[in-house]
Design an enzyme around this catalytic site. Structure first.
Site, mmCIF file in Angstrom:
data_model
loop_
_atom_site.group_PDB
_atom_site.id
_atom_site.type_symbol
_atom_site.label_atom_id
_atom_site.label_comp_id
_atom_site.label_asym_id
_atom_site.label_seq_id
_atom_site.Cartn_x
_atom_site.Cartn_y
_atom_site.Cartn_z
ATOM 1 N N GLU A 134 -30.620 -9.120 -7.895
ATOM 2 C CA GLU A 134 -31.439 -10.132 -7.214
ATOM 3 C C GLU A 134 -32.871 -9.586 -7.063
ATOM 4 O OE1 GLU A 134 -29.977 -10.784 -3.248
ATOM 5 O OE2 GLU A 134 -31.170 -12.599 -2.940
ATOM 6 N N LYS A 163 -30.817 -20.020 -5.189
ATOM 7 C CA LYS A 163 -29.846 -19.583 -4.173
ATOM 8 C C LYS A 163 -29.648 -20.666 -3.106
ATOM 9 C CE LYS A 163 -29.094 -15.413 -1.299
ATOM 10 N NZ LYS A 163 -29.694 -14.108 -0.977
ATOM 11 N N CYS A 222 -25.986 -13.254 -4.287
ATOM 12 C CA CYS A 222 -25.707 -12.456 -3.093
ATOM 13 C C CYS A 222 -24.937 -13.193 -1.979
ATOM 14 C CB CYS A 222 -27.030 -11.884 -2.574
ATOM 15 S SG CYS A 222 -26.821 -10.426 -1.551
#
Lengths: 277, 280
Positions: free
Chosen positions: A45, A116, A152
């Site tokens: 990331e 995300k 994540c």
């Protein structure tokens, strides 16, 4: 589509705010991975900028496609590989609306991006302060199979991986910047997401220290039965390569048929309960 | 959650590695020539100096012994030298008594009986020496404050706490003791009673009125959002004691932060001017 593919987990540390240096490191790793036969090379990331950039993100963010993705597209073309990396994405329609994005480029150029969905804003994380959440799954049909991207903290929300899988991803790629205090959670959840979705899962975490946060690495490629196929070192830069055989999904999907047994009628109740929390 | 001593147990090898990596990384990124720190001979500074020596080498780690007449003990010097010898870091001793005397003599409102204000001069004078050495030698100042003292504000503002990095600030005092033992500091240092050495005979636990073993469990509970009633009940302590510690913790926030200003402009230092610390 190929049935067997070689995936490289490029666990790097980044220089905060230095895109040129980070691109250089990405190039080195892609070349090394390619020499070892990798076809898909995955970086953590925010591998373009480093994770902890705070207000500098407004200067660092770029549109996708944009300058940096073009550089990495060329690299993908030159090496004939697919590359996943993370970066702050500037919305094309605004001047300071930014997403935390994962980008997939390949031998034919830009493939796709994922924004995300779950932005941690607790403990040491302040992502909602800077980023707008995405609202679409990222699943891309490639010569290496259908690849889904998540980032994540998304992994704590099974619906993201599930949606990715239901849209056809057989390999879920999770890029991450997880500090050491959260290692156990990720080690558990990465295996869980692979098992419950009967999919391969490639988790690639950052290493290095940024503003006192020590990222733990431990990147891994997990089979649909939860078995860790390859694992990178903890706390150090590493490049490991594992092989995926998509045919391995079939026996697992028949053995624990979570997709067959899925009950969509429960989702309405789930939504109602979540809204009333 | 049950508050018992074992909750403070950590994997000490991992802790040691993390701290060493942190020190090395920060020194390298800062392109500093090494680390300088005030070395009192107490457990905190001996632990940090030893870890710094392990991280970047003893030749790049300098412990400054800064004794003064009123609080000087040969034991402290012996302990500092013991750690230096074992871990191979450099030391230098400067008697700060004349500097302090010059300050006392030149300050019209100086009052010798106000021991707290006077003690703070000592901590801040030591800070000046440590920072001077860092400036002159191109080194970083490494703090040795632990989490127990930082949380309750048991330190001198801009004094002993002043540093570029504070590697053990996320470890409670009892955890520092275990870490010190783990890295092999001599027993006499590990078991030594803590003292800020601001006035003769000052002992931390006596002054605070609580043992670190208890204090650390209270702070651990507060850190994890436990209610004071729950902490009191679990530790068999009076609720008033827990409230007192809690009040001390929250009221000392001003000592842990950049100075407060009033917001008047677009981005404000210490408020919403948010930059990474280690941008290159």
């Amino acid at each position: 589509m190929k049935e067997r593919i070689k995936v490289a987990l490029a666990q790097i540390s980044c220089k905060q705010g230095d895109k040129a240096e980070n691109i250089r490191k990405i190039e080195d790793n892609v070349i090394k991975a390619k020499q070892q036969g990798a076809e898909l090379i995955i970086f953590p990331e925010f591998s373009l900028t480093g994770y902890t950039v705070r207000d500098c993100v407004y200067e660092l963010a770029e549109t996708i496609p944009g300058h940096s993705t073009t550089v990495l597209e060329k690299l993908a073309k030159k090496t004939g590989t697919y590359i996943v990396f993370g970066m702050p994405e500037l919305s094309e329609k605004t001047q300071a609306t930014i997403y935390n994005a994962a980008v997939l480029v390949g031998p034919d150029g830009f493939v796709g991006k994922y924004r995300k969905m779950y932005l941690p804003t607790h403990s040491v994380f302040e992502e909602k302060r800077y980023f707008r959440p995405g609202c679409k799954a990222g699943v891309f049909d490639t010569k290496l199979g259908k690849i889904g991207l998540i980032i994540c903290y998304d992994i704590f929300f099974p619906e993201v991986s599930r949606l990715t899988r239901l849209k056809g991803a057989q390999l879920i790629v999770c890029i991450s910047a997880s500090p050491a205090t959260r290692r156990t959670f990720f080690e558990t959840l990465t295996a869980a997401r692979a098992i419950e979705n009967t999919a391969f899962l490639a988790y690639v975490n950052l290493v290095g220290i940024e503003d006192g946060l020590q990222f733990w690495g431990g990147s891994r490629l997990i089979a649909p039965n939860g078995k860790v196929l390859v694992k990178a070192k903890y706390d150090e830069e590493d490049l490991v390569i594992g092989e995926i055989n998509y045919a391995d999904i079939r026996p697992i999907e028949a053995f624990v048929p979570t997709l067959k047994d899925l009950r969509p009628e429960l989702f309405d109740e789930l939504r109602e309960a979540a809204e009333r929390l | 959650m049950k508050l018992k001593p074992s909750v403070l147990d950590l994997k000490w090898t991992e802790v040691e590695t993390k701290i060493r990596r942190f020190i090395k990384d920060y020194v390298e990124k800062s392109e500093a020539k090494g680390i300088v720190l005030g070395l009192s001979g107490g457990i905190d500074s001996c632990t940090v100096a030893s870890l710094a020596a392990l991280a970047i080498g003893g030749d790049k780690t300098l412990g400054l012994l800064l004794p003064e007449q009123e609080t000087f003990t040969t034991k402290d010097v012996e302990h500092a030298e013991l750690a230096a010898e074992k871990f191979g870091f450099k030391t230098e001793m400067i008697d700060i008594t004349p500097t302090l005397k010059a300050f006392y003599d030149s300050t019209p409102i100086f009052k010798t009986t106000d021991k707290l204000c006077k003690g703070n001069i000592k901590a801040r004078t030591r800070m000046i020496y440590v920072y001077y050495y860092a400036n002159r030698l191109g080194m970083l100042v490494c703090g040795a404050s632990d989490k127990s003292e930082t949380m309750i504000g048991y330190f001198t503002k801009w004094g002993d706490v002043a540093a570029d990095i504070s590697p053990i600030m996320d470890l409670y005092k009892t955890q520092v003791r275990k870490l010190a033992q783990h890295i092999g500091l001599p027993k006499e240092i590990v078991t030594k009673q803590a003292s800020p050495a601001l006035w003769p005979g000052q002992l931390a636990e006596e002054e605070l009125g609580i043992k670190y073993e208890t204090l650390d469990l209270i702070l651990y509970g507060l850190e994890r959002f436990m209610k004071t009633e729950e902490i009191a009940q679990q530790l068999g302590a009076k609720k008033e004691l827990i409230n007192k510690i809690k009040l001390r913790w929250v009221s000392m926030e001003h000592k842990r932060r950049m100075p407060l200003t009033t917001k008047m402009q677009y981005r404000t230092v210490g408020a919403d001017f948010r930059l990474p610390r280690t941008l290159h």
